[in-house]
Design an enzyme around this catalytic site. Structure first.
Site, PDB file in Angstrom:
ATOM      1  N   ASP A 223      36.198  40.633  29.538  1.00 11.02           N
ATOM      2  CA  ASP A 223      35.993  41.773  30.511  1.00 11.02           C
ATOM      3  C   ASP A 223      36.769  43.015  30.304  1.00 11.02           C
ATOM      4  O   ASP A 223      37.315  43.568  31.066  1.00 11.02           O
ATOM      5  CB  ASP A 223      35.692  41.379  31.983  1.00 11.02           C
TER       6      ASP A 223
ATOM      7  N   GLY B 271      35.614  44.975  43.016  1.00 14.35           N
ATOM      8  CA  GLY B 271      35.019  44.688  41.625  1.00 14.35           C
ATOM      9  C   GLY B 271      33.823  43.475  41.927  1.00 14.35           C
ATOM     10  O   GLY B 271      33.459  43.430  42.837  1.00 14.35           O
ATOM     11  N   GLY B 272      33.605  43.095  40.579  1.00 15.80           N
ATOM     12  CA  GLY B 272      32.732  41.956  40.397  1.00 15.80           C
ATOM     13  C   GLY B 272      33.012  40.669  41.520  1.00 15.80           C
ATOM     14  O   GLY B 272      31.994  40.086  41.918  1.00 15.80           O
TER      15      GLY B 272
ATOM     16  N   VAL C 115      40.065  43.990  45.991  1.00 16.02           N
ATOM     17  CA  VAL C 115      41.789  44.279  45.600  1.00 16.02           C
ATOM     18  C   VAL C 115      42.233  45.171  46.670  1.00 16.02           C
ATOM     19  O   VAL C 115      41.892  46.256  47.258  1.00 16.02           O
ATOM     20  CB  VAL C 115      41.827  44.875  44.385  1.00 16.02           C
TER      21      VAL C 115
ATOM     22  N   LYS D  52      44.097  39.900  45.395  1.00 16.11           N
ATOM     23  CA  LYS D  52      42.630  39.944  45.343  1.00 16.11           C
ATOM     24  C   LYS D  52      41.853  38.835  45.872  1.00 16.11           C
ATOM     25  O   LYS D  52      42.218  37.884  46.116  1.00 16.11           O
ATOM     26  CB  LYS D  52      42.434  39.543  43.635  1.00 16.11           C
TER      27      LYS D  52
ATOM     28  N   ILE E 159      42.379  48.952  47.440  1.00 12.44           N
ATOM     29  CA  ILE E 159      42.645  49.625  46.193  1.00 12.44           C
ATOM     30  C   ILE E 159      41.225  49.799  45.616  1.00 12.44           C
ATOM     31  O   ILE E 159      40.890  50.815  45.084  1.00 12.44           O
ATOM     32  CB  ILE E 159      43.470  48.899  45.490  1.00 12.44           C
ATOM     33  N   GLY E 160      40.198  48.756  45.315  1.00 14.30           N
ATOM     34  CA  GLY E 160      39.128  48.921  44.885  1.00 14.30           C
ATOM     35  C   GLY E 160      38.455  47.482  44.999  1.00 14.30           C
ATOM     36  O   GLY E 160      38.815  46.558  45.776  1.00 14.30           O
TER      37      GLY E 160
END
Lengths: 508, 222
Positions: free
Chosen positions: A132, A24-25, A29, A43, A21-22
């Site tokens: 965040d 991140g930091g 995910v 995740k 999906i993506g």
């Protein structure tokens, strides 16, 4: 975008990865399906991240319709950690904002903000600060807002953190007090204010080329409220107050203000709704000013350190000159003293300015140019040249004998007036042309910046137009060396920037 | 010749059900249901048929169907048409690439396929995935378009430059049978066949069976 796992992989027993999906930091995910058919977002957190996991475990059993549920935390056979979360069939708020480049419709803004506020309020009630909040962490699923990515935010309170590793996307929502390292749930209220501004206008209030620039705007700039509908201006202004004590005390209070803003009912009895914060109020300084004693101590330290640094730089230059005869030694001495004089002048002047608030760039340049001319004069004096009025001046001041200028026969004489004027112009314009104060700024972006050194070299070369003498090359070198020395000896204190652990991606 | 249905998973973008057949059925998702496009919706198990011929796509209603609000029995679909199955299950028909006979169906929320898929692709000769506006599947971060086409063995891929099919390096062109992962420097996607029935009874405790399941609509996670 490269993902560690691909369709059909089963890194975690019981779940089959479908797609990435993506990223991140914290990691990656995935959309995955359990053997029983349940859709989840997985995740992937690689490596040792005990601290982050402690944050997640606090949130594991939170239940709220506006929060993305966390189902479980698991460890795979490789020792990597996985957070199993509710899969959201929807789009992030950032996509909604992008679709409305001039701002979302007001009723949609109110609806989204209410959900966001309720979700965050739930976290606050449980003593959790999200830390965040940003539109890409907030989702819209069948008209309902879901706040995600809570519990994972971990700020490494790095006094040596650098703004480079911080993704710009996060900096847009970062409250000013985060740089002090001392913050609480008020940072979420600030971030919510930024998101509200963005939903209403399509733009974040503080934008810039670099993370550092944006952080500085959070610290000092006044948001442009004129782009907002008039009723929302006081609300956003209060949510974005630099001083956390001036913001809304809770998410619920902010949510109420958003709900009533612009509704006919609020045109309302004065006194019921708190009217707050004219933006003209002086902004509280977030960075505490340093005491005079500290400043003087630092200056003394810098001044004392400068000769050592310069000597260390002159040594290799000397080594490069093969025939280090007497002339060579004198040349090195010349270089050393010129560099030292420039460095001291810059240090003293910029330290003086740093304690006086705002000084116009032009007046800074003027003062530096005058000081530069004085350095040029000093260099001439060292070489045995005295201005015609020197004798009269000494008579005037000392009331006695005419003092001769120092005469050191070994220095090559400097005589022509062209040479004198050229030299004065060279130093004066050289100091005036460069923004030396950026090099001594205690909050400069890096301890050592290369660009100003190159600028010094550039101006030194350019100014050779005014003064063509062999010695000019020495002065050019002196400029470059002082640009280095000034930065090395000036104290540096980066703004504290939260740093997220960079994502490490496994190559498969 | 490839037939049947596949799941196309595009990392960072979404998932799609790819139907290869010229004639597909749409109906309610059910354990014993046999619809090519099974939907979680209050509709019949065989609610409508969609047939691709030389004219275009023809919708044949078996149960109440409306197109743009008008009840129909048989109708030629036009790009942008809104198809309503039963009372509330809405599908948007589009043909985003004018020179391609392939079409796309988007299911309006809250109705969905059994898996979180973003749409149904009715693949004629080829599918276009790319950064431009007129594509079947957007690839916002890609530099060039990826063309997926039918091949006698299965599928072919066209992409200018280097890419990898299951780790095997290809240049400009490559091919694979029904199941593969295709990745370039700026995109990655997988194709897997849909096996058997859509809504399989959960195989509890049976362990790993990758790629068994099918589809649905959406985007998200956090």
């Amino acid at each position: 975008m490269r993902f560690t796992w691909k369709t059909g992989d089963r890194p975690l027993e019981g779940y089959t990865i479908k797609r990435g999906i993506g990223q991140g930091g914290f990691g990656e995910v995935y959309y995955a399906v359990s053997d029983g058919g349940k859709e989840v977002a997985l995740k992937f957190l690689r490596g040792n991240i005990e601290v982050e996991l402690r944050g997640v475990s606090l949130c594991l059993n939170l239940k709220h319709p506006n929060l993305v549920s966390i189902y479980d935390v698991r460890t795979d056979s490789q020792g990597d950690h996985w957070v199993i979360m509710e899969y959201i069939v929807g789009e992030p708020l950032s996509a909604v904002i992008q679709r409305h480049p001039t701002g979302m419709p007001l009723d949609l803004v109110r609806r989204c903000f209410a959900g966001l506020a309720e979700g965050v309020a739930c976290l606050h009630e449980h003593g959790i600060v999200h830390r965040d909040l940003k539109p890409s962490n907030i989702f819209l699923e069948n008209g309902r807002i879901k706040v995600g990515d809570y519990g994972l935010s971990k700020f490494i309170n790095a006094s040596h953190g650098d703004a480079q590793t911080q993704s710009v996307g996060t900096v847009y929502y970062m409250a000013p007090e985060i740089s002090s390292g001392n913050y609480n749930k008020q940072i979420d209220i600030y971030a919510a204010g930024v998101i509200l501004y963005e939903m209403l206008t399509g733009h974040v209030p503080f934008d810039g080329e670099t993370a550092f620039e944006i952080l500085m705007k959070h610290l000092t700039a006044v948001p442009d409220l004129s782009r907002l509908p008039a009723d929302f201006r006081p609300v956003v202004a209060r949510a974005l107050a630099k001083n956390p004590a001036h913001r809304y005390a809770s998410m619920a209070e902010l949510a109420r203000a958003v709900e009533t803003a612009g509704q006919p009912a609020t045109m309302a009895p004065a006194g019921t709704a708190p009217r707050y914060l004219p933006p003209t109020e002086p902004l509280p300084m977030v960075l505490p000013p340093l005491s005079t004693a500290t400043q003087l101590g630092e200056l003394a330290g810098s001044l004392a350190l400068a000769p050592l640094v310069i000597a260390a730089m002159c040594a290799p230059v000397a080594a490069l000159k093969r025939d280090i005869g007497q002339a060579g030694l004198l040349w090195i001495g010349d270089l050393f003293f010129q560099t030292l004089a420039l460095t001291w002048v810059v240090l003293a002047a910029t330290k003086f300015w740093s304690s006086r608030g705002k000084v116009q760039s032009l007046s800074r340049r003027g003062v530096l140019a005058a000081l530069g001319a004085a350095v040029g004069l000093g260099a001439l004096w060292l070489k045995g040249w005295t201005p015609p009025w020197w004798g009269d001046l000494t008579v005037l001041v000392l009331g006695g004998e005419r003092l001769p200028g120092p005469t050191i026969s070994a220095w090559p004489g400097v005589t022509t007036s062209e040479d004198v004027i050229g030299r004065l112009c060279y130093f004066g314009l050289g100091l005036g042309a460069i923004r030396w104060w950026t090099m001594t700024d205690r909050h400069r972006s890096h301890r050592f910046m290369v660009m100003p050194v190159m600028a010094a070299g550039f101006w030194g070369l350019l100014l050779l137009l005014f003064w063509r003498a062999d010695e000019a090359m020495t002065s050019l070198l002196a400029f470059v060396l002082s640009a280095v020395a000034v930065q090395v000896v000036s104290p540096w204190e980066p703004l504290v920037v939260p740093v997220r652990r960079p994502a490490r991606i496994r190559c498969v | 010749m490839t037939a049947g249905r596949y799941l196309l998973w595009v990392d960072g973008v979404g998932g799609f059900l790819v139907c290869m057949g010229a004639r597909i059925t749409i109906g309610q998702a059910a354990p014993e249901g046999a619809a090519d496009v099974p939907l979680y919706a209050d509709i019949s198990r065989q609610h409508a048929r969609l047939v691709r011929d030389s004219e275009g796509y023809v919708l044949e209603a078996q149960r109440p169907v409306r197109i743009n609000g008008r009840p129909v029995d048989v109708a030629l679909l036009h790009p942008g048409d809104l198809v309503t199955l039963g009372t509330s299950c809405r599908l948007r028909f589009s043909q985003p690439v004018p020179i391609s006979a392939s079409a796309r169906l988007d299911i309006e929320r809250p109705h969905r396929l059994p898996l979180a898929l973003d749409g149904v692709l009715l693949m004629a000769e080829s599918l276009v995935l790319g950064p431009e506006a007129q594509v079947h599947v957007p690839l916002p971060n890609a530099l060039h378009s990826v063309i997926l086409f039918r091949d006698k063995e299965g599928f072919g891929v066209r992409y200018p430059g280097r890419f990898w099919i299951d780790g095997r390096e290809c240049r400009d062109r490559g091919r694979f049978a029904g199941r593969a992962s295709v990745a370039g420097t700026d995109f990655s996607l997988s194709l897997e066949p849909v096996e058997g029935s859509w809504v399989r009874q959960p195989q509890l405790g049976s362990g790993s069976r990758p790629g068994q399941r099918a589809d649905d609509s959406g985007e998200g996670g956090s």
